[in-house]
Write a protein that holds these residues in place. Sequence first.
Motif, PDB file in Angstrom:
ATOM      1  N   ASP A 121     110.378 -25.729   7.075  1.00  0.00           N
ATOM      2  CA  ASP A 121     109.346 -26.548   6.680  1.00  0.00           C
ATOM      3  C   ASP A 121     108.279 -26.996   7.772  1.00  0.00           C
ATOM      4  OD1 ASP A 121     109.555 -26.064   3.929  1.00  0.00           O
ATOM      5  OD2 ASP A 121     110.576 -28.064   3.753  1.00  0.00           O
ATOM      6  N   TYR A 122     108.993 -27.480   8.818  1.00  0.00           N
ATOM      7  CA  TYR A 122     108.216 -28.250   9.750  1.00  0.00           C
ATOM      8  C   TYR A 122     107.786 -27.174  10.885  1.00  0.00           C
ATOM      9  CZ  TYR A 122     112.007 -28.890  13.460  1.00  0.00           C
ATOM     10  OH  TYR A 122     112.888 -28.428  14.618  1.00  0.00           O
ATOM     11  N   ARG A 123     108.439 -25.936  11.132  1.00  0.00           N
ATOM     12  CA  ARG A 123     108.345 -25.072  12.425  1.00  0.00           C
ATOM     13  C   ARG A 123     107.114 -24.462  12.203  1.00  0.00           C
ATOM     14  NH1 ARG A 123     112.476 -24.159  15.754  1.00  0.00           N
ATOM     15  NH2 ARG A 123     114.432 -25.290  15.290  1.00  0.00           N
ATOM     16  N   TYR A 124     105.927 -24.951  12.473  1.00  0.00           N
ATOM     17  CA  TYR A 124     104.793 -24.059  12.273  1.00  0.00           C
ATOM     18  C   TYR A 124     103.655 -24.318  13.145  1.00  0.00           C
ATOM     19  CZ  TYR A 124     102.923 -28.327  10.089  1.00  0.00           C
ATOM     20  OH  TYR A 124     102.341 -29.614   9.913  1.00  0.00           O
ATOM     21  N   LEU A 150     114.313 -31.242  22.432  1.00  0.00           N
ATOM     22  CA  LEU A 150     114.865 -32.047  21.338  1.00  0.00           C
ATOM     23  C   LEU A 150     115.944 -31.248  20.302  1.00  0.00           C
ATOM     24  CD1 LEU A 150     111.666 -34.147  19.807  1.00  0.00           C
ATOM     25  CD2 LEU A 150     113.293 -34.622  21.623  1.00  0.00           C
ATOM     26  N   ASN A 151     116.661 -32.012  19.517  1.00  0.00           N
ATOM     27  CA  ASN A 151     117.350 -31.271  18.445  1.00  0.00           C
ATOM     28  C   ASN A 151     116.633 -31.074  17.148  1.00  0.00           C
ATOM     29  OD1 ASN A 151     118.107 -33.339  16.587  1.00  0.00           O
ATOM     30  ND2 ASN A 151     119.817 -33.902  17.772  1.00  0.00           N
ATOM     31  N   ASN A 152     116.907 -30.348  16.426  1.00  0.00           N
ATOM     32  CA  ASN A 152     116.045 -30.038  15.264  1.00  0.00           C
ATOM     33  C   ASN A 152     115.652 -31.200  14.387  1.00  0.00           C
ATOM     34  OD1 ASN A 152     116.005 -27.011  15.483  1.00  0.00           O
ATOM     35  ND2 ASN A 152     117.994 -26.958  14.657  1.00  0.00           N
ATOM     36  N   LEU A 157     111.594 -35.385  12.912  1.00  0.00           N
ATOM     37  CA  LEU A 157     111.242 -36.656  12.955  1.00  0.00           C
ATOM     38  C   LEU A 157     110.131 -37.099  13.593  1.00  0.00           C
ATOM     39  CD1 LEU A 157     111.617 -39.742  11.892  1.00  0.00           C
ATOM     40  CD2 LEU A 157     113.206 -40.056  13.911  1.00  0.00           C
ATOM     41  N   LEU A 158     110.031 -36.593  14.951  1.00  0.00           N
ATOM     42  CA  LEU A 158     108.767 -36.876  15.653  1.00  0.00           C
ATOM     43  C   LEU A 158     107.486 -36.026  15.058  1.00  0.00           C
ATOM     44  CD1 LEU A 158     107.496 -37.999  18.080  1.00  0.00           C
ATOM     45  CD2 LEU A 158     108.201 -36.027  19.445  1.00  0.00           C
ATOM     46  N   ALA A 159     107.919 -34.801  14.545  1.00  0.00           N
ATOM     47  CA  ALA A 159     106.693 -34.225  13.779  1.00  0.00           C
ATOM     48  C   ALA A 159     106.031 -35.232  12.727  1.00  0.00           C
ATOM     49  CB  ALA A 159     106.882 -33.056  13.327  1.00  0.00           C
ATOM     50  N   PHE A 160     106.891 -35.628  12.076  1.00  0.00           N
ATOM     51  CA  PHE A 160     106.598 -36.661  10.951  1.00  0.00           C
ATOM     52  C   PHE A 160     105.853 -37.657  11.392  1.00  0.00           C
ATOM     53  CE2 PHE A 160     107.805 -40.400   8.325  1.00  0.00           C
ATOM     54  CZ  PHE A 160     107.320 -39.963   7.073  1.00  0.00           C
ATOM     55  N   TYR A 191     118.193 -41.772  14.528  1.00  0.00           N
ATOM     56  CA  TYR A 191     117.467 -40.670  15.168  1.00  0.00           C
ATOM     57  C   TYR A 191     116.413 -41.554  15.708  1.00  0.00           C
ATOM     58  CZ  TYR A 191     120.158 -36.567  14.095  1.00  0.00           C
ATOM     59  OH  TYR A 191     120.933 -35.716  13.860  1.00  0.00           O
ATOM     60  N   VAL A 192     115.606 -42.569  15.281  1.00  0.00           N
ATOM     61  CA  VAL A 192     114.505 -43.321  15.837  1.00  0.00           C
ATOM     62  C   VAL A 192     114.832 -43.835  17.297  1.00  0.00           C
ATOM     63  CG1 VAL A 192     113.226 -45.499  15.681  1.00  0.00           C
ATOM     64  CG2 VAL A 192     113.547 -43.941  13.630  1.00  0.00           C
TER      65      VAL A 192
END
Length: 220
Positions: A121-124, A150-152, A157-160, A191-192
Amino acid sequence: MKILYAEDERQLSVAVAEILKMEGFEVTTVYDGGQAMKALEEDYFDAVILDVMMPVADGFEVLRSMRQSGNHTAVLMLTAKATVDDRITGLTEGADDYLAKPFAMKELVARLRSLIRRNSDYRYSVLKYANIELDSNSCELKSDKGSLRLNNTEAELLAFLIRNDETYFTAEDINTQLWGGKESPEKAELYVFYLKNKLRQIHADGNILMRGDAYALGEG
């Protein structure tokens, strides 16, 4: 969906692999860390399940080798002990999730599907904020002063946070909106913490700010 399953307990491996196949996964099984590394060099997988305790090379060594070589396939770690140290080691090395033995097959299947779906979903795109840039395909995070991978889950999380910059979310909000309520607020908090440290390492102008028990990406 192609899965690499590295587990040295043969009976457990056979049983789990059969159930995964019934759930629609294409499963490659290996029984030590050396075989896992070889399989990863020769084929593509949608996700990898790594037992921590394996001969030749343990799960952490396989994971470390993957990330150092630029392989960012989603990794679920299996550990006989759900200790904080085990979890921290796995996450630090680049694991995306972990599950303690003994585990319920329904939970393993659910976590695998969630990892694969979220990673696709986020890899775009390449996302930018302040002086940082996140490449969602390679998980590379860079600023004008440094870069790292970063790990996946960190990248996710950063993308969000980039897409919702300066909006505050509690750990429960993150779990609900990003992971559909299937994880835990504690995982979001962990993760934060990791992400905040990595932003500091590359001297990012953007930082994860805290207001009460909520977090947001902002400058400062």
